[in-house]
Design a protein around this motif. Structure first.
Motif, PDB file in Angstrom:
ATOM      1  N   THR A 307       0.827  -1.214   0.000  1.00 26.41           N
ATOM      2  CA  THR A 307       0.000   0.000   0.000  1.00 26.41           C
ATOM      3  C   THR A 307       0.857   1.259   0.000  1.00 26.41           C
ATOM      4  O   THR A 307       0.515   2.256  -0.642  1.00 26.41           O
ATOM      5  N   SER A 308       1.978   1.219   0.708  1.00 19.73           N
ATOM      6  CA  SER A 308       2.845   2.403   0.745  1.00 19.73           C
ATOM      7  C   SER A 308       3.393   2.702  -0.645  1.00 19.73           C
ATOM      8  O   SER A 308       3.613   3.859  -1.008  1.00 19.73           O
ATOM      9  N   TRP A 309       3.610   1.657  -1.426  1.00 22.59           N
ATOM     10  CA  TRP A 309       4.063   1.835  -2.809  1.00 22.59           C
ATOM     11  C   TRP A 309       2.957   2.513  -3.621  1.00 22.59           C
ATOM     12  O   TRP A 309       3.214   3.389  -4.445  1.00 22.59           O
ATOM     13  N   ILE A 351       8.686   5.330   2.016  1.00 22.16           N
ATOM     14  CA  ILE A 351       7.356   5.385   2.653  1.00 22.16           C
ATOM     15  C   ILE A 351       7.077   4.056   3.346  1.00 22.16           C
ATOM     16  O   ILE A 351       7.222   2.992   2.734  1.00 22.16           O
ATOM     17  N   SER A 352       6.681   4.124   4.601  1.00 21.35           N
ATOM     18  CA  SER A 352       6.358   2.892   5.321  1.00 21.35           C
ATOM     19  C   SER A 352       5.486   3.193   6.527  1.00 21.35           C
ATOM     20  O   SER A 352       5.833   4.055   7.343  1.00 21.35           O
ATOM     21  N   GLN A 353       4.356   2.516   6.618  1.00 27.91           N
ATOM     22  CA  GLN A 353       3.498   2.675   7.793  1.00 27.91           C
ATOM     23  C   GLN A 353       4.257   2.221   9.032  1.00 27.91           C
ATOM     24  O   GLN A 353       4.414   2.970   9.980  1.00 27.91           O
ATOM     25  N   SER A 354       4.716   0.965   9.000  1.00 25.88           N
ATOM     26  CA  SER A 354       5.336   0.370  10.196  1.00 25.88           C
ATOM     27  C   SER A 354       6.710   0.956  10.484  1.00 25.88           C
ATOM     28  O   SER A 354       7.150   1.000  11.617  1.00 25.88           O
ATOM     29  N   GLY A 355       7.386   1.368   9.424  1.00 25.68           N
ATOM     30  CA  GLY A 355       8.763   1.825   9.592  1.00 25.68           C
ATOM     31  C   GLY A 355       9.725   0.680   9.843  1.00 25.68           C
ATOM     32  O   GLY A 355      10.872   0.887  10.250  1.00 25.68           O
ATOM     33  N   GLU A 356       9.269  -0.562   9.615  1.00 29.34           N
ATOM     34  CA  GLU A 356      10.125  -1.724   9.903  1.00 29.34           C
ATOM     35  C   GLU A 356      10.294  -2.631   8.693  1.00 29.34           C
ATOM     36  O   GLU A 356      10.932  -3.683   8.815  1.00 29.34           O
ATOM     37  N   THR A 357       9.717  -2.303   7.556  1.00 28.89           N
ATOM     38  CA  THR A 357       9.733  -3.211   6.411  1.00 28.89           C
ATOM     39  C   THR A 357      11.177  -3.470   5.953  1.00 28.89           C
ATOM     40  O   THR A 357      11.904  -2.533   5.580  1.00 28.89           O
ATOM     41  N   ALA A 358      11.575  -4.748   5.982  1.00 26.93           N
ATOM     42  CA  ALA A 358      12.980  -5.104   5.760  1.00 26.93           C
ATOM     43  C   ALA A 358      13.475  -4.636   4.392  1.00 26.93           C
ATOM     44  O   ALA A 358      14.588  -4.093   4.280  1.00 26.93           O
ATOM     45  N   LYS A 492      -8.255  -8.242  -2.428  1.00 23.20           N
ATOM     46  CA  LYS A 492      -7.642  -9.582  -2.440  1.00 23.20           C
ATOM     47  C   LYS A 492      -7.073  -9.954  -1.079  1.00 23.20           C
ATOM     48  O   LYS A 492      -7.197 -11.090  -0.644  1.00 23.20           O
ATOM     49  N   GLU A 493      -6.484  -8.981  -0.369  1.00 19.12           N
ATOM     50  CA  GLU A 493      -5.809  -9.392   0.875  1.00 19.12           C
ATOM     51  C   GLU A 493      -6.774  -9.747   2.001  1.00 19.12           C
ATOM     52  O   GLU A 493      -6.440 -10.564   2.850  1.00 19.12           O
ATOM     53  N   ILE A 494      -7.974  -9.144   2.011  1.00 19.44           N
ATOM     54  CA  ILE A 494      -8.847  -9.494   3.142  1.00 19.44           C
ATOM     55  C   ILE A 494     -10.011 -10.409   2.778  1.00 19.44           C
ATOM     56  O   ILE A 494     -10.584 -11.049   3.647  1.00 19.44           O
TER      57      ILE A 494
HETATM   58  O1  M6R Z   1       4.674  -0.931   6.939  1.00 18.39           O
HETATM   59  P1  M6R Z   1       4.803  -0.723   5.463  1.00 18.39           P
HETATM   60  O2  M6R Z   1       3.983   0.415   4.980  1.00 18.39           O
HETATM   61  O3  M6R Z   1       6.220  -0.605   5.004  1.00 18.39           O
HETATM   62  O4  M6R Z   1       4.207  -2.030   4.820  1.00 18.39           O
HETATM   63  C1  M6R Z   1       4.227  -2.243   3.444  1.00 18.39           C
HETATM   64  C2  M6R Z   1       3.293  -3.368   3.066  1.00 18.39           C
HETATM   65  O5  M6R Z   1       3.687  -4.556   3.682  1.00 18.39           O
HETATM   66  C3  M6R Z   1       1.836  -3.069   3.443  1.00 18.39           C
HETATM   67  O6  M6R Z   1       1.393  -1.875   2.888  1.00 18.39           O
HETATM   68  C4  M6R Z   1       0.917  -4.218   2.983  1.00 18.39           C
HETATM   69  O7  M6R Z   1       0.856  -4.255   1.595  1.00 18.39           O
HETATM   70  C5  M6R Z   1      -0.462  -4.081   3.605  1.00 18.39           C
HETATM   71  N1  M6R Z   1      -0.956  -5.365   3.978  1.00 18.39           N
HETATM   72  C6  M6R Z   1      -1.446  -3.456   2.700  1.00 18.39           C
HETATM   73  O8  M6R Z   1      -2.725  -3.390   3.231  1.00 18.39           O
END
Ligand code: M6R
Length: 613
Positions: A307-309, A351-358, A492-494
């Motif tokens: 989603t961040s992409w 861009i990252s929600q979690s700030g932890e994406t490897a 698709k994801e949910i």
């Molecule tokens: O924490 P991030 O934004 O880096 O995460 C990136 C993806 O893993 C995240 O957006 C994922 O695609 C979600 N499940 C989308 O709803």
């Protein structure tokens, strides 16, 4: 993805850890376990499946003890079985360990240990690390803190770990590299967790461990910090700003629904103090020190995942239109392995929600090594990405617990809009009149989101009609193309319905072959520059008897006359449409998933924070 909780103090550890693991459920996992030390004995409880199964499993067992470690495991090495679940004990059953991450050289270490007589009960890399620590502690006859430190010097990979020793119930040992770990400091007690959510109800004082740091949480000596190279460090104690209520469902059936409905507020919070209407300016304090590099960038590269992409793709349209700077939007996972061309005057926005994406973290390190300026757009304060970047703007969306990202997306797009406006203003690529109009329109977005949320009952009815479709197509053009991609990803994801997002004009280059009377096509058909073209694309779907669900601008009559269903959204500047057009897509996916009895907040196989590549 995997979660750690640990406790040491005067209270019973098990219930605190169990509750903490429930708070971390949103990260995604498939087994869980807790180990406690009580009167020199180490008791380990592990179960495949949800934390509730672990809770049930221990009902007739003695779980007492004031020190313990717990874990939710997202399987990497070996199936999600009881045996592979964490904690893992040492061969002599003196120590137990929980671990997030991957030990890449575990196979060779395991072979060496087997040659020394160790036997293993699981297929995991984690058990190998536990035995390595045991081996070193025996060989060197050293304390656990030293044994863990020496062992970590021998491993390659990523880890956040916490270790306990049944012969010393006065201390916990924790360490991290490329996987987050937070230490909470209470009164005569310590907590440890993968993020602050299990800690917040006990204390707001926390220390975020840095990469390569190892901590001793001792009831006698306090918190001691070293690097794994044995240098002493001073802990930096921070105050959490998060509130406990933000981690509860607050009357909603699911976190996802709550988070969708929070968007008027989260977008507002994201703009607070940044959209300064009375001074007709945008102010982003977190990037001020790098303003010159950002404004003069020859090129912007956006790196992100999922989603961040998609938010980054919206950013591409915003930066090119408002700031007239070329933009490339890259999947972090591809970028990091592609030997990309990066110049020192490039600005990289991660861009990252979690700030932890490897993958995003690794892509940042690569761009950094080439001298580019790195700007972060993160939601989680203090996260690894927010600390790895040169500067950045937090999205301030509040904790997002549902695995499917919703409010984080609109907050990311809001930050990118503000950045594009700020750069455009500085460069003079945006007229005063357009700037002022955009400011006013952006300020109105929270109200407009509120009005879209009122269409929920109508959206629910549409969801009921299409809930059994095996496939779905999502179309959009221009800045709404990423909205289509995001709509497809959400569905698709949910709901596990196969869905594809396409630029509407691309449909006739392939996907149109899929259209028949069974196939629903969700289209963003708002009144903007490509409206007429999208109307033609809708005609093409209808000519093949496809079903069309269109998101249109309030008052639209043309699409209403052709589509099977329309969902009206208020008029706004073309560049801001994604902020509101995305809301009906989120609601549609949510209702379809609920109607299909799917686990909306924790969809199968998914993790909230993807800390392995
Ligand atoms: O924490 P991030 O934004 O880096 O995460 C990136 C993806 O893993 C995240 O957006 C994922 O695609 C979600 N499940 C989308 O709803």
């Amino acid at each position: 993805m995997c979660g750690i909780v640990a406790y040491i103090g005067k209270q019973e550890a098990f219930p605190i850890i169990l509750k903490g693991l429930k708070r971390l459920e949103y990260r995604g996992y498939d087994s869980s376990g807790i180990a406690v030390v009580n009167n020199d004995s180490l008791n380990v409880f592990k179960k495949q499946g949800k934390v509730a199964m672990l809770e049930e499993f221990v009902t007739d067992k003695d779980t007492s003890g004031c020190i313990g470690i717990g874990h939710t495991r997202w399987a990497t090495h070996g199936l999600p079985t009881d045996a592979n679940a964490h904690p893992h004990s040492s061969g002599n059953e003196k120590f137990a360990l929980v671990h997030n991450g991957i030990i890449e050289n575990y196979a060779i270490i395991k072979e060496n240990l087997i040659n020394k007589g160790h036997t293993f009960l699981s297929e995991t890399d984690t058990e190998v690390l536990m035995h390595l620590i045991e081996e070193i502690s025996t060989q060197h006859d050293c304390d656990l803190f030293t044994a863990v430190r020496l062992a970590l010097n021998e491993v390659i990979g990523a880890y956040a770990i916490v270790v306990i020793n049944k012969e010393n119930d006065q201390e916990l040992i924790a360490a991290r590299k490329s996987s987050p770990l937070v230490v909470g400091i209470g009164k005569g007690e310590y907590f440890c967790a993968s993020d602050a959510t299990p800690i917040i109800e006990f204390t707001k004082n926390v220390v975020y461990l840095e990469d390569g740091e190892i901590a001793k949480l001792s009831l006698k000596d306090g918190l001691k910090l070293k690097t794994i190279k044995n240098e002493t460090k001073t802990p930096f104690i921070q105050k959490l700003e998060m509130e406990l209520e933000t981690l509860e469902k607050g009357g909603y059936d699911h976190f996802m629904l709550k988070e969708i409905f929070e968007q008027p507020k989260s977008v507002q919070d994201c703009m607070r103090g940044r959209l300064v209407l009375n001074e007709n300016k945008v102010s982003l304090g977190g990037i001020l020190n790098y303003k010159e590099q950002i404004v003069n960038a020859k090129r912007i590269i956006v790196i992100a995942c999922g989603t961040s992409w998609h938010a980054g793709l919206v950013g591409e349209y915003l930066f090119e239109e408002l700031a007239r700077v070329p933009v490339e939007v890259e999947y972090a996972s591809e970028f990091r392995y592609r030997n990309p061309i990066i110049y020192p005057d490039d600005v990289v926005i991660a861009i990252s929600q979690s700030g932890e994406t490897a993958d995003t973290l690794a892509a940042i390190e690569l761009a950094k090594s080439k001298g580019a300026t790195i700007v972060g757009v993160c939601n989680v304060v203090g996260s690894s990405i927010s600390r790895a970047t040169d500067c950045g703007s937090y999205t301030h969306a509040g904790p997002e617990i549902g695995v499917a990202s919703t409010k984080a997306f609109t907050a990311q797009v809001t930050v990118l809009t503000l950045m594009a406006m700020m750069i455009g203003r500085e460069k003079g690529t945006i007229s005063d009149e357009r700037f002022t109009r955009l400011m006013i329109d952006l300020d109105n977005i929270p109200h407009k989101i509120e009005s879209v949320l009122k269409t929920d009952a109508q959206i629910q009815k549409i969801a009921d009609i299409y809930k059994d479709s095996p496939n779905a197509l999502f179309l959009g053009r221009g800045i709404n193309f990423p909205v289509a991609l995001e709509g497809a990803l959400k569905l698709k994801e949910i709901s596990y319905i196969h869905a594809e997002g396409y630029p509407a004009a691309e449909m006739k280059h392939g996907p149109i072959a899929l259209i028949d009377e069974e196939m629903p096509t969700f289209v963003v058909a708002t009144k903007d520059g490509s409206y007429e073209k999208v109307v033609s694309n809708i005609q093409e779907v209808k000519a093949r008897k496809g079903k069309v669900i269109a998101i249109v601008t309030k008052g639209d009559k043309v699409v209403k006359g052709i589509a099977d269903h329309v969902i009206e959204i208020p008029k706004t500047d073309d560049m801001l449409v994604p902020l509101i057009a995305t809301i009906p897509m989120q609601l549609l996916s949510y209702h379809i998933a609920v109607m299909r009895n799917c686990n909306v907040d924790q969809p199968r196989n998914l993790a909230k924070s993807v800390t392995v590549e």
